[in-house]
Design a protein around this motif. Structure first.
Motif, mmCIF file in Angstrom:
data_model
loop_
_atom_site.group_PDB
_atom_site.id
_atom_site.type_symbol
_atom_site.label_atom_id
_atom_site.label_comp_id
_atom_site.label_asym_id
_atom_site.label_seq_id
_atom_site.Cartn_x
_atom_site.Cartn_y
_atom_site.Cartn_z
ATOM 1 N N GLY A 66 0.894 -0.925 -0.219
ATOM 2 C CA GLY A 66 0.137 0.246 -0.147
ATOM 3 C C GLY A 66 1.094 0.927 -0.233
ATOM 4 N N VAL A 67 0.536 2.460 -0.410
ATOM 5 C CA VAL A 67 1.215 3.474 -0.965
ATOM 6 C C VAL A 67 0.074 4.378 -0.060
ATOM 7 C CG1 VAL A 67 2.255 3.152 -2.494
ATOM 8 C CG2 VAL A 67 0.177 4.045 -2.790
ATOM 9 N N GLY A 68 0.711 6.132 0.489
ATOM 10 C CA GLY A 68 -0.103 6.569 1.323
ATOM 11 C C GLY A 68 0.274 8.259 2.214
ATOM 12 N N THR A 69 -0.512 8.899 2.593
ATOM 13 C CA THR A 69 -0.120 10.357 3.110
ATOM 14 C C THR A 69 0.057 10.395 4.848
ATOM 15 O OG1 THR A 69 -2.240 11.074 2.552
ATOM 16 C CG2 THR A 69 0.168 10.994 0.584
ATOM 17 N N LEU A 70 0.734 10.318 5.261
ATOM 18 C CA LEU A 70 0.674 10.706 6.159
ATOM 19 C C LEU A 70 1.930 12.187 6.607
ATOM 20 C CD1 LEU A 70 -0.098 8.753 8.889
ATOM 21 C CD2 LEU A 70 1.981 8.490 9.166
ATOM 22 N N VAL A 71 0.782 13.291 6.835
ATOM 23 C CA VAL A 71 -0.556 13.112 5.971
ATOM 24 C C VAL A 71 -0.573 14.694 5.017
ATOM 25 C CG1 VAL A 71 -1.946 12.234 8.163
ATOM 26 C CG2 VAL A 71 -1.454 14.725 7.886
ATOM 27 N N LEU A 72 -0.981 14.695 4.285
ATOM 28 C CA LEU A 72 -1.246 15.839 3.331
ATOM 29 C C LEU A 72 -1.832 16.974 4.017
ATOM 30 C CD1 LEU A 72 -2.632 14.633 -0.049
ATOM 31 C CD2 LEU A 72 0.135 14.630 0.109
ATOM 32 N N ASP A 73 -1.086 17.947 4.448
ATOM 33 C CA ASP A 73 -2.048 19.144 4.547
ATOM 34 C C ASP A 73 -2.630 20.114 4.141
ATOM 35 O OD1 ASP A 73 -1.721 22.122 5.116
ATOM 36 O OD2 ASP A 73 -0.623 22.083 6.220
ATOM 37 N N ASN A 74 -4.351 19.715 3.604
ATOM 38 C CA ASN A 74 -5.648 19.864 3.243
ATOM 39 C C ASN A 74 -5.453 21.471 3.290
ATOM 40 O OD1 ASN A 74 -7.714 19.780 2.606
ATOM 41 N ND2 ASN A 74 -8.542 21.656 4.112
ATOM 42 N N ASP A 75 -3.917 22.401 3.465
ATOM 43 C CA ASP A 75 -4.431 23.730 3.056
ATOM 44 C C ASP A 75 -3.503 23.860 1.546
ATOM 45 O OD1 ASP A 75 -6.006 24.505 5.201
ATOM 46 O OD2 ASP A 75 -4.595 25.565 6.230
ATOM 47 N N TYR A 76 -2.727 22.719 1.834
ATOM 48 C CA TYR A 76 -2.185 22.763 0.545
ATOM 49 C C TYR A 76 -2.703 22.800 -1.041
ATOM 50 C CZ TYR A 76 1.993 23.321 4.291
ATOM 51 O OH TYR A 76 2.473 23.451 5.271
ATOM 52 N N ARG A 77 -3.418 22.017 -1.174
ATOM 53 C CA ARG A 77 -3.926 21.314 -2.327
ATOM 54 C C ARG A 77 -5.947 21.932 -1.841
ATOM 55 N NH1 ARG A 77 -0.752 18.637 -0.246
ATOM 56 N NH2 ARG A 77 1.262 17.554 -1.568
ATOM 57 N N VAL A 108 5.648 28.405 10.649
ATOM 58 C CA VAL A 108 6.953 28.729 9.899
ATOM 59 C C VAL A 108 7.145 28.508 8.673
ATOM 60 C CG1 VAL A 108 8.275 28.111 11.903
ATOM 61 C CG2 VAL A 108 8.813 26.375 10.250
ATOM 62 N N GLU A 109 5.757 26.890 8.285
ATOM 63 C CA GLU A 109 5.705 26.614 7.099
ATOM 64 C C GLU A 109 5.039 26.763 5.620
ATOM 65 O OE1 GLU A 109 6.672 22.144 5.135
ATOM 66 O OE2 GLU A 109 4.553 22.335 5.641
ATOM 67 N N TYR A 110 4.296 27.616 6.833
ATOM 68 C CA TYR A 110 3.096 28.614 6.052
ATOM 69 C C TYR A 110 3.680 29.777 5.395
ATOM 70 C CZ TYR A 110 -1.454 25.671 7.343
ATOM 71 O OH TYR A 110 -2.225 24.925 6.924
ATOM 72 N N GLU A 111 4.616 30.987 6.843
ATOM 73 C CA GLU A 111 5.082 32.103 6.877
ATOM 74 C C GLU A 111 6.437 31.899 5.683
ATOM 75 O OE1 GLU A 111 6.142 32.785 10.775
ATOM 76 O OE2 GLU A 111 4.175 33.442 11.060
ATOM 77 N N ALA A 112 6.398 30.407 6.054
ATOM 78 C CA ALA A 112 7.904 30.608 4.487
ATOM 79 C C ALA A 112 7.553 30.745 2.662
ATOM 80 C CB ALA A 112 8.448 29.729 4.654
ATOM 81 N N ALA A 113 5.699 30.184 2.507
ATOM 82 C CA ALA A 113 5.273 30.068 0.617
ATOM 83 C C ALA A 113 4.486 31.296 0.844
ATOM 84 C CB ALA A 113 4.478 28.794 1.400
ATOM 85 N N GLY A 114 4.119 32.437 2.151
ATOM 86 C CA GLY A 114 3.422 32.806 2.342
ATOM 87 C C GLY A 114 1.946 33.142 1.929
ATOM 88 N N MET A 115 1.710 32.377 3.003
ATOM 89 C CA MET A 115 0.266 31.449 3.146
ATOM 90 C C MET A 115 0.120 32.433 4.361
ATOM 91 S SD MET A 115 0.403 27.816 1.387
ATOM 92 C CE MET A 115 1.179 27.036 2.658
ATOM 93 N N ALA A 116 -1.566 32.508 4.090
ATOM 94 C CA ALA A 116 -2.022 32.748 6.113
ATOM 95 C C ALA A 116 -2.133 31.711 6.496
ATOM 96 C CB ALA A 116 -3.150 33.010 5.855
#
Length: 310
Positions: A66-77, A108-116
């Motif tokens: 199986g292949v999976g994400t742990l986890v995707l940040d919903n705000d990024y897509r 810090v990740e949001y801020e690095a990308a300029g996302m609220a």
């Protein structure tokens, strides 16, 4: 009680080739899934390949895993685009994709990308709507949705999926745990995210009492949900000595070993002891899907074979 499953988090792999090599070895050793995180800054987990593309390579290079994400940040897509990518990966993998989602937490990740970086309630509300949209799109219907955060007006997902991907939600706070209990097939129990954009490092968050409270919130929704956690496995002759060493490495003092032994995510000691711990924790907490770092891929393999029968 659900059967034990075992996943490997490919968090030290720094290229698609390394992810694929990890996955092939995991498949040989009897693991059930290989998982990727979703971050684009180096701290705290190191550089990561793009998870969905990396997992597509894994799916093409394996047959059972199986292949999976742990986890995707919903705000990024946006969920409409994520549904298309997830459906494509589900088709490519022959139905082996598991879609792990979270509300996002690393400021810090949001801020690095300029996302609220919105307050937690907004992020969780957005995830709640996103899950609803994703499930409707996976269901093959034309979706019209008018929510607080998303508006979809007549979208049908492609490619169609014969079976929707399993949904995992990582959760540590009460609202997230209840959401996961309502919507997820698997819930990854986490320490709670803090308003400042970090994960709590409080010892109490990692003890059996806290884990049990969180698992109870999930199960209170009345659904049959798989409970998961990222765990640490160290097979050694003396479980007490292993706990003392683990506590000392983290500067937890003389009494730290007692606390380590009360952490559901720590499996320390000889094989028969960790097997007993796994059965006990599955019975008490429902914990049946254990995920280890790729750093412990080989070390945890005897436990995987013993508990999965592979």
């Amino acid at each position: 009680m659900g059967a034990f499953r075992f996943g490997v988090l490919a968090e030290t792999a720094r290229s698609v080739g390394e992810v694929v090599a990890t996955a092939r070895r995991a498949e040989d050793l009897g693991y059930d899934t290989v998982l990727l995180r979703d971050h684009f800054v180096a701290e705290p987990y190191g550089e990561q390949v793009a998870p969905l593309i990396g997992l597509a390579a894994v799916a093409a290079a394996t047959t059972r895993l199986g292949v999976g994400t742990l986890v995707l940040d919903n705000d990024y897509r946006h969920p409409v685009m994520l549904a298309k990518e997830a459906a494509t990966l589900q088709e490519l993998s022959g139905g082996r994709f598991e879609l792990g989602l979270g509300a996002g937490w690393l400021r810090v990740e949001y801020e690095a990308a300029g996302m609220a970086f919105d307050r937690a309630g907004v992020r969780v509300g957005r995830l709640e709507e996103s899950v609803r949209v994703l499930k409707e799109l996976f269901g093959g219907k034309e979706v019209r949705f008018d929510g607080e955060h998303y508006r979809v007006d007549g979208v049908t997902n492609f490619p169609p999926v014969e079976r929707a991907p399993r949904v995992l939600i990582g959760a540590g706070s009460p609202r997230m745990l209840r959401l996961a209990g309502r919507e997820a097939d698997t819930v990854g129990i986490l320490a709670k995210a803090l308003p400042g954009g970090t994960i709590s490092d409080a010892m109490e968050e990692r003890l059996t009492t806290a884990f049990a409270t969180k698992a109870d919130l999930v199960r209170a929704e009345g659904r049959d949900v798989e409970i998961s956690s990222v765990v640490s496995v160290e097979l050694s002759d003396n479980p007490r000595a292993a706990a003392e060493r683990y506590a000392a490495e983290r500067g937890w003092g003389a009494g730290g070993a007692d606390l380590v032994e009360d952490m559901p995510a720590k499996f320390l000691g000889p094989l028969d002891h960790v097997m007993e711990l796994a059965h006990r924790r599955r019975e008490r907490l429902g914990l049946s899907y254990l995920v280890v770092s790729d750093r412990e891929l080989e070390a945890a393999a005897p436990m995987v074979r013993a508990l999965s029968g592979k």
